[in-house]
Motif scaffolding. Structure first.
Motif, PDB file in Angstrom:
ATOM      1  N   SER A  39       0.810  -1.093   0.163  1.00  0.00           N
ATOM      2  CA  SER A  39      -0.046  -0.019   0.219  1.00  0.00           C
ATOM      3  C   SER A  39       0.971   1.127   0.168  1.00  0.00           C
ATOM      4  O   SER A  39       2.128   1.345  -0.017  1.00  0.00           O
ATOM      5  CB  SER A  39      -0.906  -0.111   1.201  1.00  0.00           C
ATOM      6  N   LYS A  40       0.237   2.454  -0.187  1.00  0.00           N
ATOM      7  CA  LYS A  40       0.960   3.544  -0.079  1.00  0.00           C
ATOM      8  C   LYS A  40       1.869   3.661   1.201  1.00  0.00           C
ATOM      9  O   LYS A  40       1.276   3.306   2.340  1.00  0.00           O
ATOM     10  CB  LYS A  40       0.153   4.951  -0.267  1.00  0.00           C
ATOM     11  N   LEU A  86      10.577  -2.891   7.179  1.00  0.00           N
ATOM     12  CA  LEU A  86       9.436  -2.288   7.531  1.00  0.00           C
ATOM     13  C   LEU A  86       9.607  -0.825   8.056  1.00  0.00           C
ATOM     14  O   LEU A  86       8.843  -0.026   7.612  1.00  0.00           O
ATOM     15  CB  LEU A  86       8.746  -3.222   8.471  1.00  0.00           C
ATOM     16  N   ASP A  87      10.677  -0.647   8.814  1.00  0.00           N
ATOM     17  CA  ASP A  87      11.004   0.647   9.380  1.00  0.00           C
ATOM     18  C   ASP A  87      11.144   1.642   8.180  1.00  0.00           C
ATOM     19  O   ASP A  87      10.824   2.834   8.370  1.00  0.00           O
ATOM     20  CB  ASP A  87      12.499   0.642   9.879  1.00  0.00           C
ATOM     21  N   ILE A 144      -0.028  -4.428   8.847  1.00  0.00           N
ATOM     22  CA  ILE A 144       1.061  -4.347   9.945  1.00  0.00           C
ATOM     23  C   ILE A 144       0.932  -2.895  10.577  1.00  0.00           C
ATOM     24  O   ILE A 144       1.216  -1.970   9.740  1.00  0.00           O
ATOM     25  CB  ILE A 144       2.397  -4.960   9.428  1.00  0.00           C
ATOM     26  N   ARG A 145       1.284  -3.015  11.802  1.00  0.00           N
ATOM     27  CA  ARG A 145       1.374  -1.706  12.569  1.00  0.00           C
ATOM     28  C   ARG A 145       2.662  -1.696  13.397  1.00  0.00           C
ATOM     29  O   ARG A 145       3.044  -2.752  13.928  1.00  0.00           O
ATOM     30  CB  ARG A 145       0.130  -1.583  13.502  1.00  0.00           C
ATOM     31  N   ILE A 165       1.050  -0.324   7.480  1.00  0.00           N
ATOM     32  CA  ILE A 165       1.246  -0.826   6.073  1.00  0.00           C
ATOM     33  C   ILE A 165       0.520  -1.929   5.831  1.00  0.00           C
ATOM     34  O   ILE A 165       0.267  -2.617   6.716  1.00  0.00           O
ATOM     35  CB  ILE A 165       2.781  -0.677   5.731  1.00  0.00           C
ATOM     36  N   SER A 166      -0.145  -1.931   4.661  1.00  0.00           N
ATOM     37  CA  SER A 166      -0.889  -3.260   4.114  1.00  0.00           C
ATOM     38  C   SER A 166      -0.047  -3.961   3.003  1.00  0.00           C
ATOM     39  O   SER A 166       0.616  -2.973   2.147  1.00  0.00           O
ATOM     40  CB  SER A 166      -2.087  -2.773   3.578  1.00  0.00           C
ATOM     41  N   ILE A 167       0.319  -5.203   3.347  1.00  0.00           N
ATOM     42  CA  ILE A 167       1.189  -5.913   2.351  1.00  0.00           C
ATOM     43  C   ILE A 167       0.559  -7.073   1.622  1.00  0.00           C
ATOM     44  O   ILE A 167      -0.342  -7.818   2.506  1.00  0.00           O
ATOM     45  CB  ILE A 167       2.378  -6.258   2.778  1.00  0.00           C
ATOM     46  N   SER A 168       0.447  -7.472   0.392  1.00  0.00           N
ATOM     47  CA  SER A 168      -0.371  -8.590  -0.201  1.00  0.00           C
ATOM     48  C   SER A 168       0.841  -9.482  -0.746  1.00  0.00           C
ATOM     49  O   SER A 168       1.719  -8.753  -1.673  1.00  0.00           O
ATOM     50  CB  SER A 168      -1.298  -8.058  -1.006  1.00  0.00           C
ATOM     51  N   PHE A 169       0.931 -10.643  -0.324  1.00  0.00           N
ATOM     52  CA  PHE A 169       1.856 -11.623  -1.047  1.00  0.00           C
ATOM     53  C   PHE A 169       0.893 -12.709  -1.787  1.00  0.00           C
ATOM     54  O   PHE A 169       0.195 -13.276  -1.474  1.00  0.00           O
ATOM     55  CB  PHE A 169       2.800 -12.322  -0.186  1.00  0.00           C
ATOM     56  N   THR A 170       1.355 -12.836  -3.271  1.00  0.00           N
ATOM     57  CA  THR A 170       0.554 -14.078  -3.703  1.00  0.00           C
ATOM     58  C   THR A 170       1.587 -14.975  -4.204  1.00  0.00           C
ATOM     59  O   THR A 170       2.582 -14.587  -4.494  1.00  0.00           O
ATOM     60  CB  THR A 170      -0.156 -13.378  -5.232  1.00  0.00           C
TER      61      THR A 170
END
Length: 187
Positions: free
Chosen positions: A9-10, A93-94, A127-128, A103-108
């Motif tokens: 995500s942004k 992540l930092d 993730i926060r 942040i939003s992360i998508s793994f395919t």
């Protein structure tokens, strides 16, 4: 397991987010007369291949290195089972969450299930960062799956979520710093 796509995500580095797709719809042969079994790209199903060559280009400080680090981070999380606060994952992540702290992360990815059937999976994670404890945690996480035989390349990876929800096979969890709750599963 084959990683197929990463979507972020942004965030602080990529104002519109980004999607890094590691697949192609084209069959790659050394020459036109070679057999279908001799391919340089790995065939997952017709019109869906991986192991293609991708180039990252751009001027200095445009995010090429962090993209490679995000791919490494994805592999650490889904292959090596690293935790969010392990040194390498946390360092990536930092860089992505310096001011947003989320942040939003998508793994395919594709993998065989426990019955040796090939499936495509999509793992969506929010993730926060907790400033007081100086660590990351999952706020929300959903794992969607569908058999490769049902996957239609032209519809893209969004269909995995719809298929999995329709089959009531989404595995989800809601998490906070203190609690963990499983929302829905199908055995």
């Amino acid at each position: 397991m084959k990683l197929l796509q990463i979507a972020v995500s942004k965030n602080d580095l990529y104002c519109n987010g980004f999607t890094f797709n590691l697949t192609t719809r084209d069959l790659v042969r050394k020459d036109k007369n070679a057999a279908d079994t001799y391919v340089q790209a790995l065939k997952i199903k017709p019109n869906l291949y991986t192991q293609n060559v991708i180039a990252l280009t751009g001027t200095t400080a445009t995010g090429k290195t962090i993209m490679l680090e995000i791919i490494g981070c994805a592999l650490h999380i889904i292959s090596s089972y690293d935790r969010l606060n392990d040194p390498f994952v946390k360092s990536v992540l930092d860089k992505l969450t310096a001011s947003t702290h989320e942040i939003s992360i998508s793994f395919t990815f594709c993998n065989t299930d426990d019955k040796d059937s090939l499936h495509i999976y999509r793992l969506d994670s929010v993730i926060r960062y907790d400033k007081t404890k100086s660590n990351y945690y999952y706020v929300d996480e959903n794992l969607y799956s569908m058999p490769v035989s049902k996957f239609k390349t032209e519809l893209g990876y969004e269909q995995i979520k719809a298929y999995s929800d329709h089959q009531k096979s989404t595995v989800a969890r809601v998490n906070s710093n203190k609690t963990f709750t499983k929302r829905r599963t199908k055995v």
